[in-house]
Design an enzyme around this catalytic site. Structure first.
Site, mmCIF file in Angstrom:
data_model
loop_
_atom_site.group_PDB
_atom_site.id
_atom_site.type_symbol
_atom_site.label_atom_id
_atom_site.label_comp_id
_atom_site.label_asym_id
_atom_site.label_seq_id
_atom_site.Cartn_x
_atom_site.Cartn_y
_atom_site.Cartn_z
ATOM 1 N N HIS A 92 5.102 -4.533 4.234
ATOM 2 C CA HIS A 92 6.263 -4.586 5.124
ATOM 3 C C HIS A 92 7.288 -5.624 4.674
ATOM 4 O O HIS A 92 8.465 -5.515 5.021
ATOM 5 C CB HIS A 92 5.814 -4.846 6.559
ATOM 6 C CG HIS A 92 5.236 -3.636 7.218
ATOM 7 N ND1 HIS A 92 5.394 -3.358 8.559
ATOM 8 C CD2 HIS A 92 4.505 -2.604 6.719
ATOM 9 C CE1 HIS A 92 4.783 -2.223 8.855
ATOM 10 N NE2 HIS A 92 4.228 -1.754 7.745
ATOM 11 N N HIS A 259 -3.774 3.132 3.114
ATOM 12 C CA HIS A 259 -4.583 3.530 4.263
ATOM 13 C C HIS A 259 -6.054 3.693 3.920
ATOM 14 O O HIS A 259 -6.828 4.179 4.737
ATOM 15 C CB HIS A 259 -4.016 4.810 4.881
ATOM 16 C CG HIS A 259 -2.698 4.591 5.557
ATOM 17 N ND1 HIS A 259 -1.972 5.612 6.141
ATOM 18 C CD2 HIS A 259 -1.973 3.464 5.754
ATOM 19 C CE1 HIS A 259 -0.856 5.112 6.647
ATOM 20 N NE2 HIS A 259 -0.840 3.809 6.417
#
Length: 728
Positions: A92, A259
């Site tokens: 991020h 993920h």
């Protein structure tokens, strides 16, 4: 009773109704004065690159490895390992990058500041950074927050058994928020049909944005506007990841690789979550999102509102993501917080619980995860990665390195022992200089040759500007080094007047060849150097034409890139849609031309005075695109005079718009009505905007002749060397 006790003290500096409140459309010059020495606490002679070189990087990584499993009671680690949290933090930090203007990204450590520190997509990353404080405190100035955030993500991956592609330091911290356009919405996570939407047409995302909603990094994990449609979500994924310079293969690798680790958090309703860091109380000390659900942490944590763990190995690299994606059919369900997510049909309980070793769960996925199976192009790549784990690992390693280093610019800025040896096309490689550089005598001789070549001052100046002004301070791309102005796509850009440019380059190449052929001992001049040198010769001649003697500084050392070293598609985003310095607009835009000028100036790291001097000088030197006469307020072209300012400020001239769009103006003699000049919005803003007019008055004064010439030369030299990181 004193006046002080009678009257509340509510008139602090900076408070009250602001100019922006009164005049919301007023041109904002503040972005030109961000990140100055006034906000930087470091000593004037502090050199971060030198400080980083003294850092024991291995020791930092050792401390980070230890932190990964040192779970803290105040914010316990999922599965006893902070790896997933730190991967998300680094992702991020870097993932705000967008190609359209190069803004965003990990450089500067902007995740520490508003608005990013309080974005809905960054919930709980305040805790991640706070976990890092003891390490940052230990190593102090030798590692920036910007570098530490990315290094921590790398170490997190390595601590979970993944071999990364490498790591480079060199990101210098900023000390105040960037002023970046993140969208016009006034509500976090505003849907696409709301006021000030970033979407138009069927689903066309506004440029330069690279996220689907205000406060998200990329896409809504529940699907477009929260609609759980994996195929429709694939459209959003492809659009947003492409705007971050990722192709389909890199996109699949990043989503699946990221993920593989950790989990999402949605233990209870979002109504239990308190204010974000920027709105939280002083007692929270920069933290936010304090939750009243259960303990508010660990098993009770609420972050995205989704409650998903993708793999049976959330703290270990594996191919489980694809195994689960393709082994099961998926049914729509909701998280405890009420968010749309998917659970595997007829699957056993194979997923470990993050905090209770006696519990297991069925595999779960996000809507955007299923896009990798149900979008045909993504599905093909996903199956290949599923069947070829080594290929997947390599693709993720490379994509992760690109994600976390895309905004750093060329390899010349990379620092540290973990910099990979391989040169990558997206780094805009430039060959190392392999010849003896020209000296002062050669510089003087080459200037004379250029001035005798038949090329005009306008041609010399325009070509040098076109070469250098592609630079973007945001992602450190572009610039004169490499001489890519002679290569596709730059040689064909409309703003560069391709036919005219080809003639100039051919002449300069002739000068280059004649010089190089005459040398012995391996001395050469690159075309990249010669283009800049020719521009310097043009500026010096123009100053001489105005009766001012100047010397434009010149430092050789640029090299010439090849077409094979140039990614045409990636380079295309550097094409100016507007360049107010050349009075160029490719199309009509909703954003006023003067605002686009300021945006361009900010990308060139210019101050308002530097921008003013350059516009005024380039106009009289004939650098307008297409040889347009707008703004050429002089009858002495190719002389470096202050005529632009003198004539703009002349009250004997009355200006009136002559186009329906109010973007072309005529200046008529007040006495005779005769047309004296034509100008653009960019030209007239220097007489209209109070702050710019104040600067124009400095340069338009009777005593400004020499000052203007020298200020122009200083700003010009700055632009010519913006990409010379070897000189820093």
């Amino acid at each position: 009773m004193s006046n002080e006790t009678k009257c509340p003290f509510n008139h602090t500096a900076g408070g009250g109704t602001t100019n922006k409140d009164w005049w919301p459309n007023q041109l904002n010059l503040n972005i030109l004065h961000r990140h100055s020495a006034l906000s930087d606490p470091m000593d004037k002679d502090f050199d971060y690159a030198e400080a980083f070189k003294k850092l024991d990087l291995a020791a930092v990584k050792k401390d980070l490895h230890a932190l990964m499993t040192a779970s803290q009671d105040w914010w316990p680690a999922d599965f006893g390992h902070y790896g997933g949290l730190f991967v998300r933090m680094a992702w991020h930090s870097a993932g705000t990058y967008r190609t359209a203007d190069g803004r965003g990204g990990a450089g500067g450590g902007q995740q520490r500041f508003a608005p990013l520190n309080s974005w809905p997509d960054n919930v709980s990353l305040d805790k991640a950074r706070r976990l890092l404080w003891p390490i940052k405190q230990k190593y102090g100035r030798n590692i920036s927050w910007a570098d530490l955030l990315i290094l921590t993500g790398n170490v997190a991956l390595e601590s979970m058994g993944f071999k990364t592609f490498g790591y480079a330091g060199g990101r210098v911290d900023t000390w105040e928020p960037d002023d970046v356009y993140w969208g016009s919405e006034k509500i976090w996570l505003e849907l696409s049909g709301g006021p000030n939407s970033r979407y138009s047409g069927k689903r066309d995302l506004e440029s330069p944005l690279a996220a689907v909603q205000m406060g998200l990094i990329y896409v809504n994990p529940e699907g477009p506007d929260g609609t759980p449609d994996p195929v429709a979500a694939a459209h959003d994924i492809r659009e947003t990841f492409a705007r971050m310079a990722m192709n389909d293969e890199e996109t699949v690798a990043l989503i699946a690789g990221g993920h593989t680790f950790g989990k999402t958090h949605g233990a209870g309703p979002a109504s239990n979550v308190g204010a974000e860091p920027e709105a939280a109380g002083l007692e929270e000390q920069g933290l936010g999102w304090k939750s009243t659900f259960g303990t508010g942490k660990g098993k009770d944590a609420i972050t995205s509102g989704l409650e998903v763990t993708w793999t049976s190995t959330p703290t270990q690299w594996s191919n489980d993501f694809f195994k689960h994606l393709f082994s099961y059919e998926w049914e729509l369900t909701k998280s405890p917080a009420g968010a749309h997510q998917w659970v595997a049909k007829d699957a056993g309980d194979v997923i470990p619980d993050a905090f209770d070793a006696s519990k297991k769960h069925r595999p779960t996925m996000l809507t955007t995860d299923l896009s990798l199976r149900f979008d045909p192009a993504y599905e093909k790549i996903s199956r290949r990665f599923y069947e070829n784990p080594a290929e997947f690992a390599d693709a993720f390693a490379r994509a992760w390195f690109k994600l976390t280093h895309r905004d750093m610019g060329p390899r010349a800025r990379y620092l540290g022992p973990d910099v990979p040896a391989e040169h990558l096309l997206w780094q805009d490689p430039i060959p190392a200089v392999d010849h003896k550089l020209i000296d002062d005598a050669d510089v003087a001789a080459l200037k004379a040759k250029v001035l005798a070549s038949g090329l005009s001052v306008s041609q010399l100046v325009s070509t040098a500007w076109a070469s250098a002004a592609t630079f973007r301070g945001s992602d450190k791309r572009g610039g004169a080094n490499g001489a890519r102005i002679r290569l596709a796509p730059q040689k064909d850009w409309e703003v560069n007047r391709p036919a005219e440019l080809a003639k100039v380059l051919a002449t300069l190449e002739g000068v280059q060849k004649a010089f190089n052929d005459a040398q012995t001992g391996g001395k050469k001049v690159s075309l990249a150097d010669l283009i800049v040198l020719a521009g310097a010769a043009g500026v010096e001649q123009a100053a001489k034409n105005a009766g001012v003697a100047v010397t434009v500084p010149f430092a050789p050392g640029r090299a010439d890139a090849t077409q094979e070293e140039t990614d045409i598609e990636a380079m295309a985003v550097l094409e100016p849609v507007a360049d107010g310095f050349r009075n160029f607009l490719k199309h009509a835009y909703q954003t006023p031309a003067e605002a686009l000028l300021v945006d361009k100036a900010q990308l060139l790291t210019l101050t308002a005075p530097e921008m003013t001097a350059l516009v005024g000088g380039l106009r009289v030197l004939g650098a307008n695109a297409g040889d347009a006469k707008q703004g050429v307020f002089t009858d002495r072209p190719e002389a470096l005079t202050n005529d632009f300012f003198v004539n703009l400020l002349d009250m004997g001239t009355e200006w009136k718009p002559v186009s329906a769009a109010n973007d072309v103006f005529e200046g008529r003699d007040r006495a005779t009505g005769q047309v004296k000049w034509t100008g653009s919005r960019v030209d007239l803003i220097f007489g209209s905007h109070a702050q710019l007019r104040a600067l124009a008055e400095v340069y338009g004064s009777a005593d400004a002749k020499e000052k203007f010439a020298h200020d122009f030369v200083a700003a010009w030299n700055k632009v010519m060397n913006l990409d010379r990181f070897d000189l820093a």
